[in-house]
Design a protein around this motif. Structure first.
Motif, PDB file in Angstrom:
ATOM      1  N   UNK A  81     -82.495   7.015  68.283  1.00  0.00           N
ATOM      2  CA  UNK A  81     -82.308   8.147  69.026  1.00  0.00           C
ATOM      3  C   UNK A  81     -81.162   8.836  68.655  1.00  0.00           C
ATOM      4  N   UNK A  82     -80.183   8.473  68.328  1.00  0.00           N
ATOM      5  CA  UNK A  82     -78.644   8.705  67.819  1.00  0.00           C
ATOM      6  C   UNK A  82     -78.760   9.655  66.666  1.00  0.00           C
ATOM      7  N   UNK A  83     -77.840  10.515  66.446  1.00  0.00           N
ATOM      8  CA  UNK A  83     -77.951  11.667  65.539  1.00  0.00           C
ATOM      9  C   UNK A  83     -77.359  11.277  64.176  1.00  0.00           C
ATOM     10  N   UNK A  84     -76.413   9.976  64.560  1.00  0.00           N
ATOM     11  CA  UNK A  84     -75.817   9.485  63.353  1.00  0.00           C
ATOM     12  C   UNK A  84     -76.655   8.991  62.163  1.00  0.00           C
ATOM     13  N   UNK A  85     -76.267   9.246  61.011  1.00  0.00           N
ATOM     14  CA  UNK A  85     -77.107   8.923  59.720  1.00  0.00           C
ATOM     15  C   UNK A  85     -76.488   7.466  59.403  1.00  0.00           C
ATOM     16  N   UNK A 142     -80.302  12.287  58.151  1.00  0.00           N
ATOM     17  CA  UNK A 142     -80.174  13.251  59.153  1.00  0.00           C
ATOM     18  C   UNK A 142     -81.527  14.148  59.417  1.00  0.00           C
ATOM     19  N   UNK A 143     -81.724  14.121  60.758  1.00  0.00           N
ATOM     20  CA  UNK A 143     -82.834  14.839  61.010  1.00  0.00           C
ATOM     21  C   UNK A 143     -84.050  13.898  61.223  1.00  0.00           C
ATOM     22  N   UNK A 190     -86.968  13.309  68.121  1.00  0.00           N
ATOM     23  CA  UNK A 190     -86.481  14.507  68.518  1.00  0.00           C
ATOM     24  C   UNK A 190     -85.677  15.371  68.048  1.00  0.00           C
ATOM     25  N   UNK A 191     -85.528  15.413  66.632  1.00  0.00           N
ATOM     26  CA  UNK A 191     -84.605  16.166  65.790  1.00  0.00           C
ATOM     27  C   UNK A 191     -85.406  17.056  64.800  1.00  0.00           C
ATOM     28  N   UNK A 192     -84.604  18.063  64.650  1.00  0.00           N
ATOM     29  CA  UNK A 192     -85.214  18.948  63.477  1.00  0.00           C
ATOM     30  C   UNK A 192     -84.528  18.487  62.158  1.00  0.00           C
ATOM     31  N   UNK A 252     -82.417  18.730  58.989  1.00  0.00           N
ATOM     32  CA  UNK A 252     -81.089  19.598  58.488  1.00  0.00           C
ATOM     33  C   UNK A 252     -81.057  20.947  58.485  1.00  0.00           C
ATOM     34  N   UNK A 253     -80.187  21.631  58.728  1.00  0.00           N
ATOM     35  CA  UNK A 253     -79.969  23.052  58.706  1.00  0.00           C
ATOM     36  C   UNK A 253     -79.715  23.506  57.309  1.00  0.00           C
TER      37      UNK A 253
END
Lengths: 171, 935
Positions: free
Chosen positions: A144-148, A154-155, A159-161, A163-164
């Protein structure tokens, strides 16, 4: 005189009632699943340690009986280097479980922790860590966390897109 | 003063400030992100919305951004207006759209401005089901960790890094919700102020990388007010401890000194406290060269007593240190007697320090504090490479370079705090700024004209010329060229036309002439501009304290050597000193070969290894004392933690133990009694007895001490149970009004004021981050409510200056006739922020950024090198004062012709003979191409 006879009568009646005393330890009393007993540290569905050493249990603890030190593995996954609960101080209030953001720390139905030496009531991480998920199956904080971390770039979390691309000019 | 009505009640607010500033100063909790008291307003986050009403009849009002609205008299506003509350709640919800679910693993958690403001603005539940945008991170070097997912686009980082600190390699990229704050590619951040991003960033995008390795939450850190030991500026710090190790350094606000920021050397140089190089037990050398044995402290003391037996009065010499506290130096001086006390610095440094004290004490110009430097509007830097020797002074000068054009803002009716508009209005205009140096400095970009590159004596001559231009009675330079004269005239005119000019110099170039020239210029300037100031950068954190100790009589360590050679000493006690650096390897060996040699230090040095008895001293974090900074401001530092074992004591206590062993004194006084005695005995230090600035150990508020631990300190009943079940009583601190406990007085309501010198952490309800500071200030960015911490010891006497008349000759091109293959060059000392300070080099992160991988090198201009037939990366040998050293060569485009900059990093691996090289500079040196010497 009458009162005495009444008391005798009542005692006689009780001999025919169902017994409430349980022959512990031969027989065990019923403990509800949400009983606040011995504290454990659980693992996530992938077998990794759930505890991320955020220290929230330690700060929530009203008797300050939890001490831990955070560390990280090579991939950036944080976990406790040491995790110690002094059960001779613990009041089994369950605040630590309530504070835990990862379902790592859980109170179990085990209450049979008596010891002759107080020092034996100090549980280190290896005493606390179980191999299962405990009461809350299925949750994995790092998903769930955004941390790699290792195995999750990443991404890739829920619920993540992806990486930009910073250099992209598209709207 | 203006009267403003907040939710119907009248309050007094400062004229001309922003509404947000006024509200925060009055103690209201208005949420904000992009605003920062040092970076001011930019209006990027829209979080600080309040409602403003036209007059008392206006019930509708309009929502404004409080950070972008100036205060006006009679203004009516509402913070609690339902519409404003709703607006703020929706702004924070929108800012949090993409914020990851990271708090448990985020190093900012628990001291996060975003967490605080989210709660304050009333956002508790994520309603959106949209997916979160993610970013890849960059490796930003050993100091700062990057986690871009957490960014809320407040722009504070780039505003600090680029606009405030002049960094060039951090910027904002991309557009719309792709906005990215980072470098164009991975790599260590170049600015020496990068660590401030950790405190400036309201969330966890930039976090402390060295702290990450031994992470502890803010509420678990035991802290005490301290003073940075890594340069002479005396920046105030808050070191934090957990489980017996020092975990990190944070900025401690002091308006007069460092303000909101610290340099990376100060922030990341702390790891020597935990390092392997610490002396942790006493060691006694048996019979000469045998290896030092571990010994109990009592044994070491009895060994000293045995050896000193028969040493009559005057037989013991003491060598003080510019990095030891006033108390330690004083205790040593008292033990050995003033006539046997020597300053542990080289002759050059000793003479320069004496001159600086004379200039501040006898001259009419006050030494500039960092606050003065930040407020200056014209700057002349003479010779000193401030970015490398006193980084925070360089940061202050950067602010000074903006001040002169800020005057024009009134013309455009732009308030000074409207940052984006102000920067736009002044464009690239700068205050008059002049740099004279040997080689390129990081302040060159601010210079109004091409920086003047010359040898130390030529820099001094320019200073004398400027002084002569400013005041004809100050001596001129007869043989100056027309070019030099016109440059001096331009500088003199610019300085004279400013309101707060500042002249910066220091001990870095090791030239007393530069100091004198700077003094002449400042004194001459004072006649035209009363607010002229002079700033000095000094070599050590207590150089000024040591120099003041015996001023004007004192003696440098070279005289101790002479005395040892003459047989006038039988024993020596050296405190916190590396004698090699001041007197060379042979000198140090000679002094330490006395029948009884004692070194008291916290890190193992070559001197401590030579000593017969080495005693483990407490570092700054484990002891209490007073440092005197470059402007002669005495500041107290307190014990952050107990020494790591029972053998470690403060230097002053060891000296007291020795004194007791010698039978001269029975009782060992407390540190505070020692400080009081010192203030009484030495009139120059009398202000440190002022209890208003330095609260006594008996100081209590409501009968309580001030706690070192925050009230949420956790794990008390479990942290020691791996050792034993008995929970130890918190150690008593008899030397200060601080307690080693979470119990005590702490209040952030602005009612009861904790003295600033005792403020151990910043916390207030709703404010867990460092931004809680506004609850302890009288007005944001203003002085602390608890009064000043630290006091200046010297103010100018105001007497008419006696100008220095000793003007150096023009720098010669060569020392004289030289051999066909050998060329003479003038060697000058170079410094680097990461590398020129011994203690910080024990931090891996700092040592990793030392130039040329921590190898000594010589920098010369490519033309100089090619004249020698050398390539950029060749090795060459340098002969200086008869000794020959191997050096790597580095081409330096900016180096003045004929000069060669010598850089020797102060790490543990540097050869002993190289360590003393700086004490011989600047000097003529011969370069020998290596192959030629071998033939």
């Amino acid at each position: 005189m009458l009162a005495l006879l009444r008391a005798l009568w009542l005692i006689l009646l009780h001999t025919f009632k169902k017994r409430v005393t349980v022959q512990y330890p031969e027989r065990k009393a019923y403990v509800p699943p949400r009983w606040r007993g011995r504290i454990i540290l659980s693992r996530d569905p992938d077998g990794g340690e759930r505890c991320v050493a955020c220290c929230l249990c330690a700060v929530a603890c009203p008797v300050d009986c939890i001490a831990l030190q955070a560390t990280e593995d090579k991939t950036g996954r944080r976990y406790p280097e040491t995790f110690r609960i002094n059960f001779s101080r613990c009041i089994f209030c369950g605040y630590c479980e309530e504070a835990c953001p990862t379902y790592a720390i859980q109170l179990t139905t085990d209450y049979e922790m008596g010891e002759y030496r107080r020092a034996n009531l100090v549980y280190e991480k290896e005493d606390l860590l179980i191999s299962g998920q405990g009461k809350y199956p299925g949750y994995n904080f790092y998903r769930v966390a955004g941390l790699e971390i290792g195995g999750k770039a990443k991404g890739e979390a829920e619920n993540e897109r992806p990486p930009v691309d910073v250099r992209g000019l598209l709207p | 003063m203006a009267i403003i009505f907040i939710d119907g009640k009248p309050y007094q607010a400062k004229d001309g400030v922003s509404l947000l500033d006024a509200c925060l100063s009055l103690g209201f909790d208005v949420p904000y992100f992009c605003w920062h008291p040092a970076l001011h307003s930019v209006g990027a986050c829209r979080q600080c919305a309040v409602k403003v009403f036209k007059d008392e009849k206006d019930a509708k009002g309009k929502i404004v951004m409080s950070c972008m609205t100036p205060v006006a008299d009679g203004m009516r506003l509402s913070i609690d207006d339902p519409e404003a509350i709703k607006f703020r709640a929706s702004v924070i919800e929108w800012l949090m759209l993409n914020h990851p679910h990271d708090c448990p693993v985020c190093d900012e958690g628990g001291e996060c401005h975003l967490q605080d403001m989210t709660l304050l603005a009333g956002h508790v539940y994520r309603r959106t089901t949209l997916k979160k945008r993610t970013h890849t991170n960059q490796d930003l070097g050993p100091f700062v960790n990057h986690e871009m997912n957490r960014c809320i686009q407040c722009y504070r980082c780039v505003r600090f890094y680029k606009d405030y600190a002049g960094g060039k390699d951090l910027d904002v990229f991309g557009c719309h919700d792709h906005v990215y704050f980072g470098r164009s590619r991975d790599g260590a951040l170049e600015s020496e102020f990068s660590g401030n991003l950790v405190e400036v960033c309201p969330t966890g995008v930039f976090t402390d990388k060295t702290f990450k390795k031994h992470y502890t939450r803010k509420w678990d850190l035991q802290a005490a007010p301290s003073v940075c030991v890594h340069c002479s500026l005396g920046c105030n710090t808050l070191p934090g401890e957990r489980y017996g190790t020092l975990r990190r350094i944070r900025n401690r606000y002091n308006q007069s000194v460092n303000g909101y920021f610290l340099c990376d050397r100060g922030r990341y140089g702390y790891e020597f406290v935990n390092s392997k190089i610490r002396i942790r037990t006493a060691s006694v050398k048996t019979n000469g060269a045998a290896p030092a044995d571990e010994a109990a402290p009592e044994l070491a003391i009895s060994e000293i007593r045995k050896k000193l037996n028969g040493t009559h009065e005057g037989g013991i010499i003491g060598i003080g240190s510019p990095r030891a506290s006033l108390e330690s130096n004083y205790a040593l001086r008292e033990l050995v007697g003033a006539e046997n006390f020597y300053h542990g610095v080289s002759d050059t440094v000793f003479n320069m320090m004496g001159e600086i004290v004379r200039i501040i004490k006898d001259g009419p110009v006050a030494a500039a504090s960092l606050e003065d430097a930040r407020e200056a509007d014209a700057v002349l830097v003479l010779g000193e490479d401030v970015s490398n020797t006193a980084p925070m002074l360089a940061l202050a000068l950067r602010q000074a370079s903006r001040n002169a054009p800020m005057v024009n803002l009134a013309k455009f009716k732009i308030p000074h705090w409207d940052d984006a508009a102000a920067r736009n209005a002044i464009q690239n205009e700068k205050s008059p700024f002049f740099v004279a140096s040997f080689t390129g400095t990081r302040l060159d970009g601010l210079s109004s004209e091409k920086p003047y590159r010359a040898a130390p004596d030529d820099v001094a001559r320019l200073g004398f010329l400027i002084a002569h231009e400013l005041a004809p009675e100050s001596p001129g330079v007869p043989d100056a060229s027309a070019e030099e004269k016109s440059l001096a005239r331009r500088i003199a005119v610019a300085l004279r036309n400013s309101k707060k000019p500042l002249i910066v110099c220091g001990t870095g170039p090791q030239s007393i002439h530069i100091l004198r020239a700077a003094a002449n210029a400042a004194w001459a300037l004072k006649r035209a501009v009363p607010d002229a100031r002079i700033a000095f950068s000094l070599p050590g954190c207590n150089s000024m304290g040591l120099a003041l100790m015996d001023f004007p009589s004192g003696r440098p360590v070279s005289e101790a050597l002479k005395r040892v050679q003459a047989g006038g000493a039988k024993a020596v006690i050296v405190i916190e000193n590396e004698l090699d650096e001041s007197i060379g390897k042979e000198g140090a060996e000679e002094i330490m070969s006395l029948p009884c040699s004692v070194a008291i230090d916290f890190i193992a040095t070559r001197t401590s290894q030579l000593a017969g008895v080495a005693l483990p001293a407490a570092s700054f974090a484990e002891s209490q004392g007073t440092f005197v900074n470059n402007e002669a401001r005495a500041q107290r530092f307190y014990m952050v933690m107990q020494p790591q074992n029972k053998n470690i004591h403060g230097v002053w206590r060891w000296i007291m133990e020795i004194k007791a062993a010698l039978g001269t004194e029975k009782q060992c006084p407390e540190i505070d009694a020692l400080t009081a005695e010192l203030a009484k005995r030495m009139p120059q230090f009398a202000p440190i007895a002022d209890r208003a600035y330095f609260p006594p150990p008996g100081f209590r508020i409501a009968g309580m001490k001030i706690p070192r631990q925050p009230h949420r300190y956790s794990g008390r009943t479990a942290m020691h149970t791996n050792i034993g079940m008995v929970e130890p009583k918190p150690p008593a601190d008899t030397g200060s009004a601080l307690s080693f406990s979470m119990e005590g007085f702490y209040d952030a309501s602005k009612k009861q004021k904790i003295p600033s010198a005792l403020l151990t952490h910043y916390w207030a309800p709703f404010w867990n981050s460092v931004q809680a500071l506004n609850k302890f200030q009288s007005g944001t960015g203003g002085p602390l409510l608890g009064g000043e911490s630290g006091k200046r010891l010297m103010e100018p006497s105001g007497s008419a200056p006696a100008y220095f008349t000793d003007i150096p000759e023009k720098q010669k091109k060569a020392p004289g006739p030289s051999g066909a293959n050998n060329k003479g060059f003038f060697a000058v000392p170079l410094y680097h922020v990461f590398g020129s300070e011994r203690l910080s080099m024990e931090s891996q992160a700092v040592a990793g950024l030392c130039p040329e991988e921590g190898q000594p090198f010589i920098a010369a201009s490519p033309r100089t090198l090619s004249a020698l037939g050398l390539n950029k990366s060749d090795t060459m040998e340098l002969e200086i004062g008869g000794a020959v050293f191997d050096f790597k060569t580095v081409a330096d485009e900016e180096m003045a012709e004929g000069l060669a900059g010598v850089f020797v990093p102060k790490n543990a691996n540097i050869a002993a003979d190289l360590a003393g090289l700086y004490s011989k500079l600047p000097a003529w040196a011969r370069f020998l191409v290596k192959t030629e010497r071998k033939q």
